[in-house]
Design a protein around this motif. Structure first.
Motif, PDB file in Angstrom:
ATOM      1  N   LYS A  11      31.014 -28.537  10.045  1.00 26.19           N
ATOM      2  CA  LYS A  11      31.292 -29.824  10.015  1.00 26.19           C
ATOM      3  C   LYS A  11      32.158 -30.153   8.893  1.00 26.19           C
ATOM      4  O   LYS A  11      32.864 -30.943   9.113  1.00 26.19           O
ATOM      5  CB  LYS A  11      29.813 -30.475  10.168  1.00 26.19           C
ATOM      6  CG  LYS A  11      29.871 -32.066  10.179  1.00 26.19           C
ATOM      7  CD  LYS A  11      28.692 -32.663  10.497  1.00 26.19           C
ATOM      8  CE  LYS A  11      28.715 -33.959  10.609  1.00 26.19           C
ATOM      9  NZ  LYS A  11      27.518 -35.030  10.861  1.00 26.19           N
ATOM     10  N   CYS A  41      21.196 -35.201  14.459  1.00 24.18           N
ATOM     11  CA  CYS A  41      21.322 -35.971  15.798  1.00 24.18           C
ATOM     12  C   CYS A  41      22.704 -36.889  15.699  1.00 24.18           C
ATOM     13  O   CYS A  41      22.784 -37.479  14.627  1.00 24.18           O
ATOM     14  CB  CYS A  41      20.215 -36.714  15.895  1.00 24.18           C
ATOM     15  SG  CYS A  41      20.337 -37.671  17.513  1.00 24.18           S
ATOM     16  N   VAL A  42      23.545 -36.674  16.812  1.00 24.60           N
ATOM     17  CA  VAL A  42      24.898 -37.540  16.819  1.00 24.60           C
ATOM     18  C   VAL A  42      24.256 -39.079  16.699  1.00 24.60           C
ATOM     19  O   VAL A  42      25.241 -39.891  16.347  1.00 24.60           O
ATOM     20  CB  VAL A  42      25.800 -37.011  17.659  1.00 24.60           C
ATOM     21  CG1 VAL A  42      25.213 -37.226  18.972  1.00 24.60           C
ATOM     22  CG2 VAL A  42      27.165 -37.544  17.446  1.00 24.60           C
ATOM     23  N   THR A  43      23.359 -39.400  17.231  1.00 26.51           N
ATOM     24  CA  THR A  43      22.992 -40.577  17.430  1.00 26.51           C
ATOM     25  C   THR A  43      22.407 -41.294  16.190  1.00 26.51           C
ATOM     26  O   THR A  43      22.636 -42.410  15.811  1.00 26.51           O
ATOM     27  CB  THR A  43      21.980 -40.874  18.644  1.00 26.51           C
ATOM     28  OG1 THR A  43      22.947 -40.439  19.681  1.00 26.51           O
ATOM     29  CG2 THR A  43      21.802 -42.508  18.920  1.00 26.51           C
ATOM     30  N   GLU A  64      27.979 -31.027  25.299  1.00 23.31           N
ATOM     31  CA  GLU A  64      29.468 -30.952  25.056  1.00 23.31           C
ATOM     32  C   GLU A  64      29.574 -31.292  23.480  1.00 23.31           C
ATOM     33  O   GLU A  64      30.404 -31.877  22.940  1.00 23.31           O
ATOM     34  CB  GLU A  64      29.938 -32.368  25.882  1.00 23.31           C
ATOM     35  CG  GLU A  64      30.114 -32.383  27.312  1.00 23.31           C
ATOM     36  CD  GLU A  64      30.551 -33.530  27.907  1.00 23.31           C
ATOM     37  OE1 GLU A  64      30.930 -34.268  27.093  1.00 23.31           O
ATOM     38  OE2 GLU A  64      30.594 -33.535  29.347  1.00 23.31           O
ATOM     39  N   ASP A  65      29.132 -30.033  23.018  1.00 22.20           N
ATOM     40  CA  ASP A  65      29.339 -30.087  21.591  1.00 22.20           C
ATOM     41  C   ASP A  65      28.579 -31.181  20.616  1.00 22.20           C
ATOM     42  O   ASP A  65      29.055 -31.097  19.348  1.00 22.20           O
ATOM     43  CB  ASP A  65      30.698 -29.784  21.081  1.00 22.20           C
ATOM     44  CG  ASP A  65      31.276 -28.428  21.378  1.00 22.20           C
ATOM     45  OD1 ASP A  65      30.586 -27.238  21.507  1.00 22.20           O
ATOM     46  OD2 ASP A  65      32.452 -28.312  21.951  1.00 22.20           O
ATOM     47  N   GLN A  66      27.864 -31.893  21.128  1.00 18.73           N
ATOM     48  CA  GLN A  66      27.329 -32.947  20.308  1.00 18.73           C
ATOM     49  C   GLN A  66      25.814 -32.449  20.526  1.00 18.73           C
ATOM     50  O   GLN A  66      25.360 -32.161  21.518  1.00 18.73           O
ATOM     51  CB  GLN A  66      27.426 -34.185  21.162  1.00 18.73           C
ATOM     52  CG  GLN A  66      28.918 -34.760  21.295  1.00 18.73           C
ATOM     53  CD  GLN A  66      29.401 -35.070  19.879  1.00 18.73           C
ATOM     54  OE1 GLN A  66      28.627 -35.561  18.775  1.00 18.73           O
ATOM     55  NE2 GLN A  66      30.740 -35.192  19.813  1.00 18.73           N
ATOM     56  N   TYR A  67      24.975 -32.918  19.577  1.00 15.94           N
ATOM     57  CA  TYR A  67      23.530 -32.384  19.337  1.00 15.94           C
ATOM     58  C   TYR A  67      22.581 -33.632  19.021  1.00 15.94           C
ATOM     59  O   TYR A  67      22.811 -34.722  18.479  1.00 15.94           O
ATOM     60  CB  TYR A  67      23.432 -31.393  18.120  1.00 15.94           C
ATOM     61  CG  TYR A  67      24.274 -30.369  18.088  1.00 15.94           C
ATOM     62  CD1 TYR A  67      23.971 -29.202  18.816  1.00 15.94           C
ATOM     63  CD2 TYR A  67      25.489 -30.348  17.439  1.00 15.94           C
ATOM     64  CE1 TYR A  67      24.824 -28.299  19.066  1.00 15.94           C
ATOM     65  CE2 TYR A  67      26.348 -29.262  17.325  1.00 15.94           C
ATOM     66  CZ  TYR A  67      26.223 -28.065  18.120  1.00 15.94           C
ATOM     67  OH  TYR A  67      27.157 -27.038  18.160  1.00 15.94           O
ATOM     68  N   TYR A  68      21.702 -33.740  19.931  1.00 13.68           N
ATOM     69  CA  TYR A  68      20.698 -34.914  19.999  1.00 13.68           C
ATOM     70  C   TYR A  68      19.264 -34.416  19.845  1.00 13.68           C
ATOM     71  O   TYR A  68      19.066 -33.492  20.138  1.00 13.68           O
ATOM     72  CB  TYR A  68      20.811 -35.652  21.329  1.00 13.68           C
ATOM     73  CG  TYR A  68      22.021 -36.049  21.673  1.00 13.68           C
ATOM     74  CD1 TYR A  68      22.502 -37.484  21.602  1.00 13.68           C
ATOM     75  CD2 TYR A  68      23.117 -35.412  22.517  1.00 13.68           C
ATOM     76  CE1 TYR A  68      23.674 -37.731  21.973  1.00 13.68           C
ATOM     77  CE2 TYR A  68      24.342 -35.571  22.906  1.00 13.68           C
ATOM     78  CZ  TYR A  68      24.656 -36.961  22.608  1.00 13.68           C
ATOM     79  OH  TYR A  68      25.857 -37.451  23.070  1.00 13.68           O
TER      80      TYR A  68
END
Length: 296
Positions: free
Chosen positions: A180, A204-206, A220-224
């Motif tokens: 990252k 977490c992306v959010t 889609e390569d985003q982590y939650y």
């Protein structure tokens, strides 16, 4: 190493017997003869040498009653055998040092124990600033990075076999880099799908909650995190209207015509039989079993 002197007198007494007494071992009379007293017993010189005499650690021969005995830390020598193991100088009347169970004179110790720098091989004089690591010593200015050759001195370093690296060179040569932030991971890193991350970067992306050691979902390569996935990403079950998270009960999903159901929510509208992995009829946005569909 501190200097020592050998211990005091031996633990037996030699004399000439005036009274009528027999040898403890051979029972011969000692009256008018030379005797040895040890551990409360009287014995003749011959029996003492045979049964009681200590063995010299140097020549391995018994130390007779007629010999002068020296002892140090429960080890015994003839006075003529008590010598420096390097130069053989007699030490019966001098101070000495003990090294690796060997006796050494002060002069030989001075020559032998002067440390040498691993870098320049010169003597390290008392008072010099130096670096010591696992029994090896360097002058401070001789302790350099194996890669950039800059002086490490008393700073932080990383050993690698026979080499030593400063922090910067170790990071650039050996440390993994976070996918990252692309910075070196010096400690506390984690791996996900064979890719290295700082624990502080795997979030977490959010909501930016740290995900190391926590349940999470990748989309889609985003982590939650679980909560953000439920609230913002997960599809809603067409049956119960709750999020389909893929966690715990209902991890199996039924999808049809753009809609999704928990497998336990996918049942006939009319008779309520569960239709997951079974034939069904989809009529006016509702699910029916074949039997109930015939009655519509």
């Amino acid at each position: 190493m501190a200097s020592h002197r050998h211990s005091g007198p031996t633990n037996y007494k030699v004399g000439t017997m005036a009274e009528k007494t027999d040898c403890h071992y051979c029972r011969e009379s000692l009256q008018g003869k030379k005797y040895v007293q040890k551990d409360g017993h009287y014995c003749c010189v011959k029996c003492f040498d045979k049964f009681c005499a200590n063995t010299c650690v140097e020549c391995r021969k018994p130390i007779s009653a007629d010999s002068k005995e020296l002892h140090y830390k429960n080890r015994y020598w003839h006075d003529t055998c008590f010598r420096c193991y390097k130069c053989l100088h007699p030490l019966a009347n001098e101070t000495f040092l003990a090294k690796d169970n060997k006796i050494i004179c002060n002069k030989c110790t001075t020559h032998e124990d002067v440390p040498k720098c691993k870098g320049c091989f010169k003597t390290i004089v008392a008072g010099d600033q130096n670096v010591e690591y696992k029994g090896t010593v360097w002058h401070k200015d001789c302790f350099t990075c194996s890669h950039c050759k800059q002086v490490i001195g008393t700073g932080s370093f990383f050993p690698k076999g026979e080499d030593f690296y400063c922090v910067t060179c170790h990071e650039s040569k050996f440390a993994k880099h976070c996918v990252k932030c692309n910075k070196a991971i010096t400690s506390g890193g984690i791996t996900y799908q064979d890719q290295p991350w700082h624990a502080d970067c795997f979030v977490c992306v959010t909501c930016s909650k740290k995900l190391a050691g926590q349940r999470f979902t990748a989309v889609e390569d985003q982590y939650y995190c679980v909560d953000c996935y439920k609230n913002f990403v997960a599809k809603k079950c067409a049956g119960c209207k709750n999020p389909i998270t893929g966690f715990g009960k209902g991890s199996s999903v039924v999808a049809y015509e753009g809609q999704s159901w928990h497998d336990y929510c996918f049942h006939c509208k009319k008779c309520s039989v569960n239709l997951a992995n079974k034939r069904f009829v989809f009529h006016e946005e509702q699910v029916y079993c074949p039997d109930c569909a015939k009655k519509l």
